[in-house]
Motif scaffolding. Structure first.
Motif, short mmCIF file in Angstrom:
data_model
loop_
_atom_site.label_atom_id
_atom_site.label_comp_id
_atom_site.label_asym_id
_atom_site.label_seq_id
_atom_site.Cartn_x
_atom_site.Cartn_y
_atom_site.Cartn_z
N LYS A 325 0.81 -1.22 0.00
CA LYS A 325 0.00 0.00 0.00
C LYS A 325 0.84 1.27 0.00
CE LYS A 325 -3.68 -2.23 2.68
NZ LYS A 325 -4.38 -2.26 3.99
N LEU A 326 2.16 1.13 0.20
CA LEU A 326 3.01 2.32 0.38
C LEU A 326 3.50 2.92 -0.93
CD1 LEU A 326 5.11 1.16 3.47
CD2 LEU A 326 3.12 2.68 3.43
N GLY A 327 3.22 2.28 -2.04
CA GLY A 327 3.54 2.89 -3.34
C GLY A 327 5.02 3.00 -3.63
N ILE A 328 5.79 1.98 -3.27
CA ILE A 328 7.24 1.99 -3.55
C ILE A 328 7.45 1.33 -4.90
CG2 ILE A 328 9.50 1.25 -2.71
CD1 ILE A 328 8.14 1.06 0.11
N LYS A 329 7.69 2.13 -5.93
CA LYS A 329 7.71 1.56 -7.28
C LYS A 329 8.89 1.97 -8.14
CE LYS A 329 4.64 5.15 -9.21
NZ LYS A 329 3.32 5.40 -9.84
N GLU A 330 9.72 2.94 -7.68
CA GLU A 330 10.80 3.41 -8.54
C GLU A 330 11.91 4.07 -7.72
OE1 GLU A 330 9.14 6.46 -11.05
OE2 GLU A 330 7.90 7.18 -9.41
N ARG A 331 13.07 4.19 -8.36
CA ARG A 331 14.15 4.91 -7.71
C ARG A 331 13.91 6.41 -7.86
NH1 ARG A 331 20.26 4.09 -9.71
NH2 ARG A 331 19.66 5.75 -11.16
N VAL A 332 13.96 7.12 -6.72
CA VAL A 332 13.68 8.56 -6.77
C VAL A 332 14.94 9.40 -6.57
CG1 VAL A 332 11.29 8.28 -6.03
CG2 VAL A 332 13.05 8.61 -4.30
N SER A 333 16.03 8.79 -6.09
CA SER A 333 17.30 9.51 -5.97
C SER A 333 18.42 8.51 -5.78
CB SER A 333 17.28 10.48 -4.78
OG SER A 333 17.31 9.77 -3.55
N THR A 334 19.63 8.93 -6.08
CA THR A 334 20.82 8.12 -5.82
C THR A 334 22.01 9.05 -5.66
OG1 THR A 334 22.13 6.22 -6.57
CG2 THR A 334 21.41 7.79 -8.25
N PHE A 335 22.97 8.66 -4.84
CA PHE A 335 24.15 9.49 -4.63
C PHE A 335 25.34 8.60 -4.31
CE2 PHE A 335 26.90 12.71 -2.76
CZ PHE A 335 26.65 13.80 -3.58
N THR A 336 26.49 8.97 -4.86
CA THR A 336 27.72 8.18 -4.71
C THR A 336 28.86 9.08 -4.27
OG1 THR A 336 27.02 6.63 -6.44
CG2 THR A 336 29.37 6.68 -5.91
N THR A 337 29.68 8.60 -3.34
CA THR A 337 30.94 9.27 -2.99
C THR A 337 32.07 8.25 -3.11
OG1 THR A 337 30.67 8.76 -0.62
CG2 THR A 337 29.82 10.89 -1.39
N LYS A 338 33.29 8.77 -3.33
CA LYS A 338 34.46 7.93 -3.55
C LYS A 338 35.33 7.86 -2.29
CE LYS A 338 33.87 7.40 -8.12
NZ LYS A 338 33.76 6.10 -8.81
N PHE A 339 36.01 6.74 -2.11
CA PHE A 339 37.01 6.64 -1.05
C PHE A 339 38.24 5.92 -1.59
CE2 PHE A 339 33.92 3.14 -0.40
CZ PHE A 339 34.73 2.03 -0.53
N THR A 340 39.33 6.00 -0.85
CA THR A 340 40.59 5.38 -1.29
C THR A 340 40.96 4.27 -0.31
OG1 THR A 340 41.87 6.99 -0.02
CG2 THR A 340 41.39 7.54 -2.31
N GLY A 341 41.94 3.48 -0.73
CA GLY A 341 42.46 2.45 0.17
C GLY A 341 41.91 1.06 -0.07
N GLY A 342 40.87 0.93 -0.92
CA GLY A 342 40.31 -0.38 -1.17
C GLY A 342 39.49 -0.89 0.00
#
Length: 549
Positions: A325-342
């Motif tokens: 009933k909550l209407g979760i049907k699609e991606r509405v946002s995304t965000f990525t950050t980078k890090f080092t060191g593996g």
């Protein structure tokens, strides 16, 4: 001639008797000046109602009340003060005089007065104000597993029944009504408290109690009993021992975990970029409400301290139907950050650990997500490792270092989903791996990041990572066409200073970063138009250039 006279006398007496006993209410009877004599019950009731209606103005006037040295007024309508007409007529009928009195007399019947004792008590209590003194209620508390008695003390105030009696009897007297102020004593005495300590509280925590279940035994330690046992008085001052079921479960969380199967809520899994609802599963939990009642029976005992715990079905708090009933049907946002060191670096492992903790979290409409509240403490036991953290303005090793990078990534995913920012705090220094201003640090337990799902749809947090990046995505139903950021120019730029630190394992050298102030505007668009601009402002301090040795 004698016979004729006798007949005449008897006839006269018979006629007088018939006159005297005509109607149920004796002749000559009145109530508050209203004549109801010689009438049957229903007619008397009607006559008294009509007569009192004519006196409504007088009967509705405020009643003057004296409370010691204080004067007050009570309006009859506020306390349902009035005459019970039916009861008054009943009194008039039942208190019937002898035949001669019925024939020749007249009498006044006092009305039966009614009122609401509770309303009167509240009104008079307010009028008494500071002249009242609350009685100190008794209780028994625990310092660890040692019972501590708190003895009762009398108060000064009003007795509801005596106040009501005074107003009922004095209402129609014409003068102020004196309401007594009395000393109020709790129902439980000092001796009662001492007896309860000796016969219940002290034995209750003298030894553990064993709870047997079909999946094994659970030990209820004296400390758990002390934490959940309630020995407090009710309004009258009576102490009825009780165990708080919620506190009992909290105190037994670890031992109960060995015999219980926790229910699993329905969740949303992201499969090939699409949300898919999976059904939850039932669990089996000890009925702590029944357990609390059964424990009370054995706590006073010195032996045979064993009870049976019943495992009952525990349903998931959220079902697949609820999620659907909550209407979760699609991606509405995304965000990525980078890090080092593996992924082998401790800092990277902390980022992945907190991402695992948050992955799949469902935030229902109107709910606030707290990152600290969701993960709890992030320490060694929870899988976190030592990595650089900012403390007192410089980088030092600390457990959980790197979780601020996840926090910033999560904050931006919520930010670009258009969700309401409840609380966040950017870093003291600017790091170019994060977007300026719209980023957030975290530290257990003082610094948190919170957002509210201010939409009518559910929101699912999805996390993923590579060996050099962390990504957070929000799945829901789109409310905005787009959410973007516009920046002001940087201003008030400051230069870093050089600080020399002693060489050692806690010293981490840095190159220094300039400080500045900047604005970021979150821009909401709908139907091709800008409908809202939300301003964020932050001032970064210049990060000193730290050198070691």
């Amino acid at each position: 001639m004698a016979g004729g006279v006798a007949a005449a006398v008897l006839g006269a007496i018979g006629g007088a008797g018939a006159y005297a006993y005509a109607g149920e209410v004796p002749r000559g009877t009145s109530v508050l000046g209203v004549d109801i004599g010689g009438k049957n019950r229903s007619d008397a009731i009607a006559a008294l109602h009509a007569g009192l209606a004519k006196q409504a103005g007088k009967l509705g006037n405020p009643v003057a009340v004296r409370l010691g040295d204080r004067a007050a007024e009570v309006t009859p309508a506020d306390i349902d003060l009035g005459v019970d007409v039916e009861a008054t007529v009943t009194v008039a009928i039942e208190a019937s005089p002898n035949p001669i009195g019925r024939l020749l007399g007249s009498r006044t019947v006092e009305p039966v007065v009614t009122l609401d004792e509770g309303k009167l008590h509240d009104l008079l209590g307010t009028a008494l104000g500071k002249d009242a003194r609350a009685m100190k209620q008794p209780s028994i508390t625990f310092s660890g597993t040692t019972p501590k008695p708190n003895y009762p003390q009398p108060g000064r105030g009003l007795d509801a029944a005596r106040s009501a009696d005074a107003v009922r009897s004095g209402w129609l007297g014409g003068g102020p009504v004196d309401v007594p102020i009395v000393e109020i004593h709790p129902a439980t005495t000092k001796e009662d408290v001492d007896k309860l300590v000796a016969e219940f509280a002290r034995p209750a925590v003298s030894a553990p109690v064993t709870v047997t279940t079909e999946r094994g035994d659970v030990t209820v330690a004296p400390a758990a009993i002390a934490k959940s046992l309630r020995l407090v008085a009710d309004k009258a001052g009576r102490i009825e021992p009780a165990l708080d079921a919620k506190k009992l479960r909290a105190a037994l969380s670890t031992p109960l975990g060995a015999v219980e199967v926790q229910p699993k809520d329905a969740r949303v899994a992201i499969v090939s970029g699409k949300p898919r609802v999976t059904e939850g599963t039932e669990g089996r939990q000890v009925d702590v409400t029944a357990l609390a009642t059964d424990l009370l029976a054995v706590l006073p005992k010195s032996d045979e301290r064993t009870v049976t715990g019943k495992l009952v079905a525990a349903k998931p708090a959220t079902t697949a139907a609820d999620v659907a009933k909550l209407g979760i049907k699609e991606r509405v946002s995304t965000f990525t950050t980078k890090f080092t060191g593996g992924l082998g670096a401790p800092r990277s492992q902390n980022i992945v650990q907190i991402a695992k903790d948050v992955d799949g979290t469902l935030v229902k409409p109107g709910a606030v997500f707290s990152l600290n509240g969701h993960t709890g403490e992030r320490g060694y036991r929870q899988g976190y490792r030592d990595a650089p953290v900012i403390l007192d303005g410089k980088l030092v090793p600390g457990v959980g270092g790197g979780t601020s990078q996840f926090t910033t990534t999560l904050f931006n995913a919520a930010y670009y989903a258009g969700l309401e920012d409840v609380h966040h705090k950017p870093h003291s220094y600017y790091f170019d791996r994060y977007p300026a201003v719209i980023e957030s640090t975290i530290f257990w337990p003082d610094l948190d990041m919170k957002f509210r799902n201010n939409t009518e749809y559910g929101v699912v947090i999805d996390t993923s990572w590579t060996d050099n990046s962390i990504t957070v995505s929000m799945y829901s139903t789109k409310v905005w066409d787009s959410v973007s950021t516009e920046y002001s120019p940087r201003r008030n730029i400051t230069s870093p200073k050089v600080i020399k630190l002693p060489k050692g394992p806690t010293c981490i050298a840095t190159n220094g970063i300039p400080g500045f102030t900047q604005d970021a505007f979150r821009v909401f668009k709908k139907d091709g138009k800008v409908v809202e601009r939300e301003k964020f402002t932050w001032t970064y301090s210049a990060e000193p250039r730290f050198t070691c040795g």
